[in-house]
Design a protein around this motif. Structure first.
Motif, PDB file in Angstrom:
ATOM      1  N   LYS A  98       0.836  -1.197   0.000  1.00  0.00           N
ATOM      2  CA  LYS A  98       0.000   0.000   0.000  1.00  0.00           C
ATOM      3  C   LYS A  98       0.876   1.255   0.000  1.00  0.00           C
ATOM      4  CE  LYS A  98      -3.890  -2.267   2.270  1.00  0.00           C
ATOM      5  NZ  LYS A  98      -4.823  -2.078   1.149  1.00  0.00           N
ATOM      6  N   PHE A  99       0.538   2.175  -0.918  1.00  0.00           N
ATOM      7  CA  PHE A  99       1.322   3.397  -1.077  1.00  0.00           C
ATOM      8  C   PHE A  99       0.401   4.605  -1.180  1.00  0.00           C
ATOM      9  CE2 PHE A  99       3.761  -0.012  -3.153  1.00  0.00           C
ATOM     10  CZ  PHE A  99       4.988   0.101  -2.525  1.00  0.00           C
ATOM     11  N   CYS A 100       0.963   5.765  -0.875  1.00  0.00           N
ATOM     12  CA  CYS A 100       0.301   7.042  -1.130  1.00  0.00           C
ATOM     13  C   CYS A 100       1.364   8.136  -1.175  1.00  0.00           C
ATOM     14  CB  CYS A 100      -0.736   7.354  -0.042  1.00  0.00           C
ATOM     15  SG  CYS A 100      -1.613   8.905  -0.329  1.00  0.00           S
ATOM     16  N   GLU A 101       1.334   8.943  -2.221  1.00  0.00           N
ATOM     17  CA  GLU A 101       2.272  10.063  -2.309  1.00  0.00           C
ATOM     18  C   GLU A 101       1.711  11.245  -1.526  1.00  0.00           C
ATOM     19  OE1 GLU A 101       5.074  11.916  -2.171  1.00  0.00           O
ATOM     20  OE2 GLU A 101       5.584  10.352  -3.644  1.00  0.00           O
ATOM     21  N   LYS A 110       9.904  10.838  -6.880  1.00  0.00           N
ATOM     22  CA  LYS A 110      10.206   9.658  -6.072  1.00  0.00           C
ATOM     23  C   LYS A 110       9.936   8.421  -6.920  1.00  0.00           C
ATOM     24  CE  LYS A 110       8.875   9.341  -1.729  1.00  0.00           C
ATOM     25  NZ  LYS A 110      10.152   9.154  -1.005  1.00  0.00           N
ATOM     26  N   VAL A 111      10.991   7.692  -7.247  1.00  0.00           N
ATOM     27  CA  VAL A 111      10.881   6.476  -8.063  1.00  0.00           C
ATOM     28  C   VAL A 111      11.770   5.413  -7.441  1.00  0.00           C
ATOM     29  CG1 VAL A 111      11.132   5.468 -10.359  1.00  0.00           C
ATOM     30  CG2 VAL A 111      10.543   7.894 -10.129  1.00  0.00           C
ATOM     31  N   PHE A 112      11.234   4.204  -7.251  1.00  0.00           N
ATOM     32  CA  PHE A 112      12.024   3.121  -6.657  1.00  0.00           C
ATOM     33  C   PHE A 112      11.501   1.782  -7.147  1.00  0.00           C
ATOM     34  CE2 PHE A 112       8.614   4.349  -3.823  1.00  0.00           C
ATOM     35  CZ  PHE A 112       8.057   3.156  -3.399  1.00  0.00           C
ATOM     36  N   ILE A 127       4.730   6.667  -7.589  1.00  0.00           N
ATOM     37  CA  ILE A 127       3.391   6.669  -6.998  1.00  0.00           C
ATOM     38  C   ILE A 127       2.549   7.807  -7.552  1.00  0.00           C
ATOM     39  CG2 ILE A 127       2.090   6.698  -4.840  1.00  0.00           C
ATOM     40  CD1 ILE A 127       4.721   5.806  -3.451  1.00  0.00           C
ATOM     41  N   PHE A 128       3.155   8.985  -7.679  1.00  0.00           N
ATOM     42  CA  PHE A 128       2.394  10.127  -8.207  1.00  0.00           C
ATOM     43  C   PHE A 128       1.935   9.845  -9.635  1.00  0.00           C
ATOM     44  CE2 PHE A 128       1.830  14.060 -10.487  1.00  0.00           C
ATOM     45  CZ  PHE A 128       1.113  14.843  -9.608  1.00  0.00           C
ATOM     46  N   ASN A 129       2.797   9.252 -10.431  1.00  0.00           N
ATOM     47  CA  ASN A 129       2.437   8.951 -11.812  1.00  0.00           C
ATOM     48  C   ASN A 129       1.331   7.912 -11.895  1.00  0.00           C
ATOM     49  OD1 ASN A 129       2.940   9.373 -14.654  1.00  0.00           O
ATOM     50  ND2 ASN A 129       3.802   7.324 -14.696  1.00  0.00           N
ATOM     51  N   LYS A 130       1.272   7.025 -10.909  1.00  0.00           N
ATOM     52  CA  LYS A 130       0.250   5.976 -10.887  1.00  0.00           C
ATOM     53  C   LYS A 130      -1.107   6.495 -10.430  1.00  0.00           C
ATOM     54  CE  LYS A 130       2.323   1.860 -11.728  1.00  0.00           C
ATOM     55  NZ  LYS A 130       1.800   0.789 -12.604  1.00  0.00           N
ATOM     56  N   ALA A 131      -1.110   7.338  -9.381  1.00  0.00           N
ATOM     57  CA  ALA A 131      -2.375   7.707  -8.761  1.00  0.00           C
ATOM     58  C   ALA A 131      -2.535   9.193  -8.487  1.00  0.00           C
ATOM     59  CB  ALA A 131      -2.565   6.921  -7.461  1.00  0.00           C
ATOM     60  N   GLY A 132      -1.456   9.963  -8.560  1.00  0.00           N
ATOM     61  CA  GLY A 132      -1.549  11.371  -8.228  1.00  0.00           C
ATOM     62  C   GLY A 132      -1.199  11.637  -6.777  1.00  0.00           C
ATOM     63  N   HIS A 137      -2.899   3.973  -3.456  1.00  0.00           N
ATOM     64  CA  HIS A 137      -2.500   3.108  -4.575  1.00  0.00           C
ATOM     65  C   HIS A 137      -1.950   1.807  -4.013  1.00  0.00           C
ATOM     66  CE1 HIS A 137      -0.846   1.638  -8.298  1.00  0.00           C
ATOM     67  NE2 HIS A 137       0.340   1.519  -7.727  1.00  0.00           N
ATOM     68  N   ASP A 138      -2.420   0.667  -4.538  1.00  0.00           N
ATOM     69  CA  ASP A 138      -1.954  -0.652  -4.108  1.00  0.00           C
ATOM     70  C   ASP A 138      -1.266  -1.370  -5.259  1.00  0.00           C
ATOM     71  OD1 ASP A 138      -3.107  -0.112  -1.695  1.00  0.00           O
ATOM     72  OD2 ASP A 138      -4.689  -1.629  -1.830  1.00  0.00           O
ATOM     73  N   GLU A 139      -0.202  -2.101  -4.913  1.00  0.00           N
ATOM     74  CA  GLU A 139       0.459  -3.011  -5.851  1.00  0.00           C
ATOM     75  C   GLU A 139       0.209  -4.441  -5.376  1.00  0.00           C
ATOM     76  OE1 GLU A 139       2.232  -2.580  -8.655  1.00  0.00           O
ATOM     77  OE2 GLU A 139       2.118  -0.375  -8.705  1.00  0.00           O
TER      78      GLU A 139
END
Length: 272
Positions: A98-101, A110-112, A127-132, A137-139
């Motif tokens: 589970k992520f959130c920017e 931030k990229v990892f 994360i920002f590119n995926k969900a803003g 955002h979940d992987e």
């Protein structure tokens, strides 16, 4: 009898995956809206804990209010770091990350990467590119354990009783994680976040809400058919006489008199 068998099959098909391990990274213990119990983040973990999201993003998008805390706290590190998760037996599993920017507001800040038992499973996570910004955002990482082997996608890895999930640093800031859940079951059985809302859809919905409702006199009796709205018809009326026309009539005698008088004067002048 057939109905009973169908109900039994439906019950088996709708069986939810079982959470066997969960942690609220950077935060305390928490019970999710789906009943998952998240343990507090161990204090002996490498890295830094942060509750920046609690103070600056109280209203996170795409997540139930009860579970916002899972995306508001986090653990990050200035180098790669990870968690060791015990897996008790053979079977199918899904690791949910589970992520959130909560800080950056642009892509490529931030990229990892993420590795499972040294195998890359998420590469170049932005994360920002995926969900803003400020959006959950979940992987999802499904894998299978069979004996001393871990099967993930097309790879067969050695397994010794634990899985190691590692967040790998790249030149773009520091890796992080907000929460982790390990489910026993198939990917289809794991609860998921709702789909992201498109910006255009939100604009359309806002316009629909603000649109003035149709007045009752403009509705047709049959609601199943829509009649196009017609432009107001022009009503024919008698032409109103122009006030200037009346003024012209009043001056006609004077003009006629001038027309008769001038030729007479000219003739008299010639005869003299």
């Amino acid at each position: 009898m057939v109905l009973i068998l169908l109900l039994a099959l439906l019950d088996v098909g709708c069986e939810a995956a079982r959470a066997i391990w969960a942690v609220n990274a950077g935060g305390g213990a928490h019970r999710g809206v789906d009943g998952v119990v998240y343990g507090a983040d161990p204090s002996n973990m490498p890295g830094v804990t942060s509750d920046h999201g609690i103070h600056h993003l109280p209203l996170l998008a795409r997540v139930h209010p009860q579970d916002r805390i899972l995306y508001q706290t986090e653990r990050y590190n200035f180098d790669s770091f990870g968690y060791t998760i015990p897996v008790p037996q053979d079977g199918d599993y899904v690791l949910v990350l589970k992520f959130c920017e909560v800080y950056f507001q642009a892509s490529n800040q931030k990229v990892f990467d993420v590795r499972l038992n040294n195998q890359p499973v998420v590469v170049g996570l932005d994360i920002f590119n995926k969900a803003g910004h400020g959006t959950a955002h979940d992987e999802y990482v499904p894998f299978r354990i069979q004996g001393d082997a871990l099967f993930i996608r097309d790879y067969k890895l050695a397994f010794t009783g634990d899985v190691q999930v590692e967040f790998v640093k790249t030149p773009y800031d520091n890796p992080k994680i907000n929460a982790i859940v390990l489910y026993e079951g198939k990917l289809a059985e794991v609860p998921k976040l709702p789909p992201l809302k498109k910006e255009q859809d939100e604009i359309v919905q806002e316009e629909l809400i603000q649109e003035e409702p149709i007045r009752s006199e403009e509705r047709e009796t049959d609601q199943s058919h829509t009649v196009p709205k017609q432009a107001p018809k022009k009503v024919s009326r008698p032409k109103k006489a122009s006030p200037y026309d009346e003024q012209d009539i009043q001056y006609w005698p004077i003009l006629i008199g001038i027309g008769v008088f001038l030729p007479t004067v000219i003739l008299l002048c010639k005869s003299m």
